[in-house]
Scaffold this motif. Structure first.
Motif, PDB file in Angstrom:
ATOM      1  N   ASP A  79       0.975  -1.303   0.012  1.00  0.00           N
ATOM      2  CA  ASP A  79       0.074   0.028   0.006  1.00  0.00           C
ATOM      3  C   ASP A  79       0.797   1.220   0.044  1.00  0.00           C
ATOM      4  N   ALA A 133      -0.006   4.318  -0.249  1.00  0.00           N
ATOM      5  CA  ALA A 133      -0.253   5.483   0.599  1.00  0.00           C
ATOM      6  C   ALA A 133       0.094   5.122   2.097  1.00  0.00           C
ATOM      7  N   MET A 134       0.211   3.806   2.420  1.00  0.00           N
ATOM      8  CA  MET A 134       0.843   3.844   3.915  1.00  0.00           C
ATOM      9  C   MET A 134       2.156   4.113   3.997  1.00  0.00           C
ATOM     10  N   ARG A 150       2.591   7.515   4.163  1.00  0.00           N
ATOM     11  CA  ARG A 150       2.257   8.232   5.387  1.00  0.00           C
ATOM     12  C   ARG A 150       3.469   8.067   6.420  1.00  0.00           C
ATOM     13  N   SER A 187      -5.231   9.520  -1.229  1.00  0.00           N
ATOM     14  CA  SER A 187      -6.406   8.923  -1.215  1.00  0.00           C
ATOM     15  C   SER A 187      -6.143   7.196  -1.056  1.00  0.00           C
ATOM     16  N   ASP A 188      -7.306   6.393  -0.872  1.00  0.00           N
ATOM     17  CA  ASP A 188      -7.173   5.053  -0.769  1.00  0.00           C
ATOM     18  C   ASP A 188      -6.842   4.614  -2.193  1.00  0.00           C
ATOM     19  N   ILE A 189      -6.034   3.907  -2.424  1.00  0.00           N
ATOM     20  CA  ILE A 189      -5.517   3.290  -3.765  1.00  0.00           C
ATOM     21  C   ILE A 189      -5.453   1.702  -3.620  1.00  0.00           C
ATOM     22  N   TRP A 196      -2.818   8.979  -5.891  1.00  0.00           N
ATOM     23  CA  TRP A 196      -4.154   8.980  -6.559  1.00  0.00           C
ATOM     24  C   TRP A 196      -3.959   7.714  -7.301  1.00  0.00           C
ATOM     25  N   GLU A 214      -9.334   3.295 -11.904  1.00  0.00           N
ATOM     26  CA  GLU A 214      -9.828   2.278 -10.926  1.00  0.00           C
ATOM     27  C   GLU A 214     -11.030   1.632 -11.451  1.00  0.00           C
ATOM     28  N   GLN A 236      -7.786  -4.669  -4.155  1.00  0.00           N
ATOM     29  CA  GLN A 236      -7.458  -3.896  -2.904  1.00  0.00           C
ATOM     30  C   GLN A 236      -7.365  -4.476  -1.683  1.00  0.00           C
ATOM     31  N   GLN A 237      -8.021  -5.718  -1.471  1.00  0.00           N
ATOM     32  CA  GLN A 237      -7.986  -6.215  -0.281  1.00  0.00           C
ATOM     33  C   GLN A 237      -6.519  -7.084   0.127  1.00  0.00           C
ATOM     34  N   ARG A 251       0.082  -5.506   5.495  1.00  0.00           N
ATOM     35  CA  ARG A 251       0.662  -4.504   6.388  1.00  0.00           C
ATOM     36  C   ARG A 251       2.018  -4.634   6.641  1.00  0.00           C
TER      37      ARG A 251
END
Ligand SMILES: Nc1ncnc2c1ncn2[C@@H]1O[C@H](COP(=O)(O)OP(=O)(O)OP(=O)(O)O)[C@@H](O)[C@H]1O
Ligand SMILES: [Mg+2]
Length: 266
Positions: free
Chosen positions: A98, A100-101, A104, A125-127, A164, A168, A255-256, A260
């Motif tokens: 991810d 985005a993570m 961050r 945003s969530d990607i 972004w 999608e 996505q799933q 992590r």
């Protein structure tokens, strides 16, 4: 006529890009070869100087010298690692990540290191995940933000980090579906990059910074990592108006499927 000119212009652009990437490739091969040899030489220096210093009595007069040797070889080893990263001689451990993570987390780590005069704006945003190496991608974000902060310097400025996805909604598991593209952009309000410099910024060891302030490896590492992820980098800069680096990476799967994983733990 205009159509013909546009085609010619496009062809010249493509030829320029090809020459540029061949040059980077050649530099990468050369530097990668040197780094590989250097790495083999550094391993015994580092290991044996550590062993030797452990054997020294606490009050030995050469203790300080040994520490200097160890620190210098550690610095050399870190440089070699960076060179291997852009020369793509390093094995990347790819998995669904991810971005985005990763971004961050990099921002959280960098915030405390950057001066308070630098404002950081996040548009994340969530990607969907990308298939990549979390440690490498973390490095990409850190290098871009570090450059942005250095371009701003000691004055008040802003770094905008945006992430972004495009395409999608069209994505579906069926064959022939459009694969989403993930974008990461780092824009700053710094000095910008003069046109003459722009051509060279991805070259290893190209730097406009003073000795000790920059080795010129940051963007070569970014280039190496992004290329090995099948991605692209674009730069836009108006001198005096700041710079914007935009990275695009192909998305991976659904996505799933994101794991992590803490890039700092690796
Ligand atoms: N955001 C930016 N704004 C203005 N100039 C930039 C920016 N990013 C990179 N540059 C220019 O590109 C050069 C190369 O960048 P690169 O990150 O590869 O090396 P460096 O920052 O000089 O050194 P290092 O990253 O190894 O500490 C920089 O010296 C600078 O001139
Ligand atoms: Mg840099």
């Amino acid at each position: 006529m205009t159509e013909l000119r546009a085609v010619q212009q496009r062809q010249e652009e493509l030829e320029g890009q090809l020459l540029h990437s061949q040059k980077l490739e050649a530099l990468g091969t050369l530097a990668g070869g040197v780094a590989h040899e250097l790495n083999n030489t550094l391993v015994p220096i580092l290991a044996l100087s550590k062993l030797a210093s452990d054997d020294l009595p606490q009050d030995s007069p050469v203790r300080g010298d040994m520490i200097t040797i160890i620190q210098a070889s550690e610095r050399a080893r870190d440089l070699v690692k960076q060179i291997l990263a852009f020369a793509r001689k390093q094995d990347l451990v790819k998995q669904p990540v991810d971005l985005a993570m990763v971004a961050r987390e990099a921002l959280r780590m960098l915030r405390s290191r950057l001066p308070a005069t630098v404002q950081i704006v996040e548009h994340i945003s969530d990607i969907p995940p990308v298939f990549g190496d979390p440690v490498g991608l973390h490095q990409v974000v850190v290098n871009l933000i570090t450059n942005a902060a250095q371009a701003i310097g000691a004055v008040i400025g802003r770094i905008t980090v945006s992430i972004w996805a495009v395409g999608e909604s069209q994505a579906s598991p069926q064959q022939g579906a459009i694969q989403p593209i993930i974008y990461l952009s780092v824009a700053d309000t710094g000095n910008g990059i003069p046109a003459a410099t722009l051509d060279r910024i991805f070259e290893p060891f190209f730097t406009t910074k003073d000795v000790g302030e920059g080795t010129g490896l940051g963007l070569s590492v970014v280039h190496g990592i992004i290329t090995s992820h099948g991605g692209k980098i674009a730069v836009h800069s108006e001198p005096g108006e700041g710079a914007e680096f935009t990275i695009s990476l192909p998305a991976h799967g659904k996505q799933q499927a994101v794991s992590r994983i803490d890039p700092m733990a690796a």
